[in-house]
Every structure is written in structure tokens, then in C-alpha cells.
Design an enzyme around this catalytic site. Sequence first.
Site, PDB file in Angstrom:
ATOM      1  CE  LYS A   1      -4.202  -1.980   1.908  1.00 22.54           C
ATOM      2  NZ  LYS A   1      -5.226  -1.963   2.973  1.00 22.54           N
TER       3      LYS A   1
ATOM      4  CG  ASP B   1      -8.662   0.318   3.236  1.00 23.55           C
ATOM      5  OD1 ASP B   1      -9.540  -0.403   2.718  1.00 23.55           O
ATOM      6  OD2 ASP B   1      -7.461  -0.001   3.292  1.00 23.55           O
TER       7      ASP B   1
ATOM      8  N   GLY C   1      -3.668  -1.160  16.999  1.00 26.51           N
ATOM      9  CA  GLY C   1      -2.885  -1.336  15.782  1.00 26.51           C
ATOM     10  C   GLY C   1      -2.420   0.020  15.293  1.00 26.51           C
TER      11      GLY C   1
ATOM     12  N   GLY D   1      -1.512   0.182   8.151  1.00 28.74           N
ATOM     13  CA  GLY D   1      -2.308   0.872   7.145  1.00 28.74           C
ATOM     14  C   GLY D   1      -3.783   0.906   7.497  1.00 28.74           C
ATOM     15  CB  ALA D   2      -6.175  -1.708   8.604  1.00 21.64           C
TER      16      ALA D   2
ATOM     17  N   GLY E   1     -15.716  -6.892   9.913  1.00 25.04           N
ATOM     18  CA  GLY E   1     -14.815  -6.331   8.903  1.00 25.04           C
ATOM     19  C   GLY E   1     -15.307  -6.449   7.475  1.00 25.04           C
TER      20      GLY E   1
HETATM   21  P1  NAP Z   1      -0.233  -4.088   8.901  1.00 23.59           P
HETATM   22  O1  NAP Z   1       0.046  -2.754   8.304  1.00 23.59           O
HETATM   23  O2  NAP Z   1       0.705  -5.221   8.660  1.00 23.59           O
HETATM   24  O3  NAP Z   1      -0.402  -3.876  10.496  1.00 23.59           O
HETATM   25  C1  NAP Z   1      -0.540  -4.975  11.350  1.00 23.59           C
HETATM   26  C2  NAP Z   1      -0.815  -4.484  12.751  1.00 23.59           C
HETATM   27  O4  NAP Z   1      -1.074  -5.628  13.586  1.00 23.59           O
HETATM   28  C3  NAP Z   1       0.360  -3.737  13.376  1.00 23.59           C
HETATM   29  O5  NAP Z   1      -0.132  -2.679  14.154  1.00 23.59           O
HETATM   30  C4  NAP Z   1       1.014  -4.819  14.236  1.00 23.59           C
HETATM   31  O6  NAP Z   1       1.732  -4.328  15.340  1.00 23.59           O
HETATM   32  C5  NAP Z   1      -0.212  -5.564  14.722  1.00 23.59           C
HETATM   33  N1  NAP Z   1       0.118  -6.921  15.176  1.00 23.59           N
HETATM   34  C6  NAP Z   1       0.528  -7.957  14.418  1.00 23.59           C
HETATM   35  N2  NAP Z   1       0.736  -9.061  15.179  1.00 23.59           N
HETATM   36  C7  NAP Z   1       0.466  -8.680  16.458  1.00 23.59           C
HETATM   37  C8  NAP Z   1       0.511  -9.347  17.714  1.00 23.59           C
HETATM   38  N3  NAP Z   1       0.881 -10.639  17.814  1.00 23.59           N
HETATM   39  N4  NAP Z   1       0.160  -8.669  18.816  1.00 23.59           N
HETATM   40  C9  NAP Z   1      -0.220  -7.362  18.746  1.00 23.59           C
HETATM   41  N5  NAP Z   1      -0.271  -6.673  17.579  1.00 23.59           N
HETATM   42  C10 NAP Z   1       0.070  -7.321  16.455  1.00 23.59           C
HETATM   43  O7  NAP Z   1      -1.654  -4.628   8.418  1.00 23.59           O
HETATM   44  P2  NAP Z   1      -2.944  -3.784   7.977  1.00 23.59           P
HETATM   45  O8  NAP Z   1      -2.976  -3.648   6.517  1.00 23.59           O
HETATM   46  O9  NAP Z   1      -3.005  -2.549   8.816  1.00 23.59           O
HETATM   47  O10 NAP Z   1      -4.120  -4.814   8.367  1.00 23.59           O
HETATM   48  C11 NAP Z   1      -4.461  -5.063   9.726  1.00 23.59           C
HETATM   49  C12 NAP Z   1      -5.713  -5.935   9.762  1.00 23.59           C
HETATM   50  O11 NAP Z   1      -6.807  -5.246   9.162  1.00 23.59           O
HETATM   51  C13 NAP Z   1      -5.573  -7.252   8.987  1.00 23.59           C
HETATM   52  O12 NAP Z   1      -6.202  -8.273   9.724  1.00 23.59           O
HETATM   53  C14 NAP Z   1      -6.317  -7.003   7.695  1.00 23.59           C
HETATM   54  O13 NAP Z   1      -6.879  -8.174   7.151  1.00 23.59           O
HETATM   55  C15 NAP Z   1      -7.419  -6.068   8.189  1.00 23.59           C
HETATM   56  N6  NAP Z   1      -7.915  -5.205   7.109  1.00 23.59           N
HETATM   57  C16 NAP Z   1      -9.244  -5.253   6.843  1.00 23.59           C
HETATM   58  C17 NAP Z   1      -9.759  -4.456   5.864  1.00 23.59           C
HETATM   59  C18 NAP Z   1     -11.222  -4.519   5.575  1.00 23.59           C
HETATM   60  O14 NAP Z   1     -11.647  -3.989   4.529  1.00 23.59           O
HETATM   61  N7  NAP Z   1     -12.014  -5.092   6.458  1.00 23.59           N
HETATM   62  C19 NAP Z   1      -8.930  -3.574   5.134  1.00 23.59           C
HETATM   63  C20 NAP Z   1      -7.582  -3.534   5.446  1.00 23.59           C
HETATM   64  C21 NAP Z   1      -7.082  -4.373   6.437  1.00 23.59           C
HETATM   65  P3  NAP Z   1       3.294  -3.929  15.205  1.00 23.59           P
HETATM   66  O15 NAP Z   1       3.321  -2.536  14.668  1.00 23.59           O
HETATM   67  O16 NAP Z   1       3.805  -4.050  16.570  1.00 23.59           O
HETATM   68  O17 NAP Z   1       3.921  -4.915  14.241  1.00 23.59           O
END
Ligand code: NAP
Length: 284
Positions: free
Chosen positions: A71, A107, A133, A136-137, A247
Site C-alpha cells: 500500500k 479504506d 494497531g 495501514g488499516a 470487517g
Molecule cells: P499491517 O500494516 O501489517 O499492520 C498490522 C498491525 O497488527 C500492526 O499494528 C502490528 O503491530 C499488529 N500486530 C501484528 N501481530 C500482532 C501481535 N501478535 N500482537 C499485537 N499486535 C500485532 O496490516 P494492515 O494492513 O493494517 O491490516 C491489519 C488488519 O486489518 C488485517 O487483519 C487485515 O486483514 C485487516 N484489514 C481489513 C480491511 C477490511 O476492509 N475489512 C482492510 C484492510 C485491512 P506492530 O506494529 O507491533 O507490528
Amino acid sequence: MTVTGATKVLAVLGDPVAHSLSPAMLGGWIADHGLDAVYVPLRVDRGEAARTFQALPGLGLHGANVTVPFKETALEAASVHSADVKTLGVANTLAWIGGQVHAFNTDCGGARAAIEEAHPGWAEAAQRVLVIGAGGAARAMAFGLVRGQGPHVTFVNRTRGKAEEAAALMRGFGPTDAQDWSALPDAFAEADVIVNASTLGMTGHATHPWPIERAKPSAIVYDAVYAPLETDLLKAARLRGLRTVDGLGMLIHQGAMAFRIWFGVAPDTAKARARLLAILAARA
Ligand code: NAP
């Protein structure tokens, strides 16, 4: 359908993309509207991502969705950026318009449309939003939920520094702060809207003993994760009688906004939800 030289090509770019629901959702809408277009999943090799995205303008796609982990890289493909993208530094939608690649972040609007659909009027009583979190989300959801409303946004993230960065991004839009992971129970107690925008609870990922007993009885609990549809967090919230948002609504509304950008028509979001629920049920 028959694919010809005139068929518009759209794609979701990511790694992995095999399990993306976007081809089914967008492909369903393309068929609903009888459009001469195809939408395909394209896995981009992470080692080749920079070169792949640099080459995108010359490919002449009609549109693309961009998912994890590209992204930020997607911005490099675009020469025109929407205001959301400029603020957040991440794009999830690209459109080839007048020979230029335009970047959008649907988003933000998708997250807002989903909570409004589930709980109309939610914003009137929302003075504090907790975002778990900082990826990006998290940034997109925070931006989408607070825009024009002014509630306080608290970011709590495993890595404190990233929560600080997310809070810094939001500073021009209203009160915000970042707190340690250990502050999560108190943050639950103070929040009117609790958003999980981390991967916690997602199929194949870790989950967490959420302090749901600390949440206000009036709180809304919103999970970005849609596989499973009812995460541990949403189940705990439901058992406590709290209002929830899954979601899938965000996924569908961000896709609908992208579809409108590409084709100028509003697709049927209810139909998409029925289709995607059937796919998720078959996968479970
Ligand atoms: P990302 O940028 O990779 O961010 C992941 C986040 O999860 C980070 O804040 C990370 O913390 C945290 N995390 C990962 N493992 C963890 C753990 N064991 N304990 C605590 N925190 C943890 O991913 P993203 O794109 O933001 O997506 C995040 C979620 O949103 C995903 O599940 C994705 O499927 C969902 N999503 C949904 C939609 C929708 O349309 N519904 C759209 C986008 C994303 P750190 O910074 O410490 O690594």
C-alpha cells in the site's frame, strides 16, 4: 464472457492474493452491470515490487486494488494522489485516468460507511475512539472515523513507536494520543468505539485475551478482521451485549467506492455481502 482487446483489465495486487475476496466481489459487480471488464488477482513478487510498481503506469490497466504489503509502494506508481492518500501515505486503489495513474484510499470512507450502515447516528455519542494497531488499516480507519467529528483517538499498538507515528499523522484532525500496550484495559474502559485494526484474531494469527469486561455498556466494538467473520473480540463483545461491526462491511464499502471511481456507478453492496458470506462459509 469473451475477452477482447477492448476489455478493461483490473487487478488486485498483493502478496499473498490467492485468498483475496476482491475478485469475487468486483467480478460479481462487473457481471451485474454487464461491463466489458475482467478483474484478476496478481501476486507481486516482494523482491520485484519496486520495479513492478514503477512499470505499472505503462501497463494501461483500468484500475487496481492494492493490498498488503504494497500500500505504500503503490504511491510510487501514481502521479495524482487524493487528499486521504497524501495524509496517510498509503493507497489501496489505483485508477488510470486520462493517461495518468491516480491513487486513492477507499479504506477510510469504507470504514466509515460500514459503521454508519450498522449503527446510524453512532458518531453523535462517540467522544473517544480506541484504535488497536498502527498499520495501514489502523490509520485509514482512524482517519475515516474521526473526519469532521473531532473525537479523541487513542492508538494502542504492540510497537509503541508506530502508535506514536500514527497519532502524529492524525494531529491535524483532532485530539489524539498513543499509549503502551499495557494501557489497553484502561483504554477499553474509556472508549465509545473500540476498533481492532491489528491482525490479532485473524485466521492463522495470534489472538488476545481482550479486556472486554472493562468496556462501557454503550461501546461499539468494530473489528477490521473479516476471516473469521466473528472474531474472538466480536464474540466477547456480543456475549456482553455490546454493539458490533464486522470487517466485511468495510471490505465491501471500500470496494464499492473503488468501483464507483472506475465505472461511475454504485454497485449493490447487499448482493456482495450475500456472495462473500457464502464464500466465507464454504471456506470455514
Ligand atoms: P499491517 O500494516 O501489517 O499492520 C498490522 C498491525 O497488527 C500492526 O499494528 C502490528 O503491530 C499488529 N500486530 C501484528 N501481530 C500482532 C501481535 N501478535 N500482537 C499485537 N499486535 C500485532 O496490516 P494492515 O494492513 O493494517 O491490516 C491489519 C488488519 O486489518 C488485517 O487483519 C487485515 O486483514 C485487516 N484489514 C481489513 C480491511 C477490511 O476492509 N475489512 C482492510 C484492510 C485491512 P506492530 O506494529 O507491533 O507490528
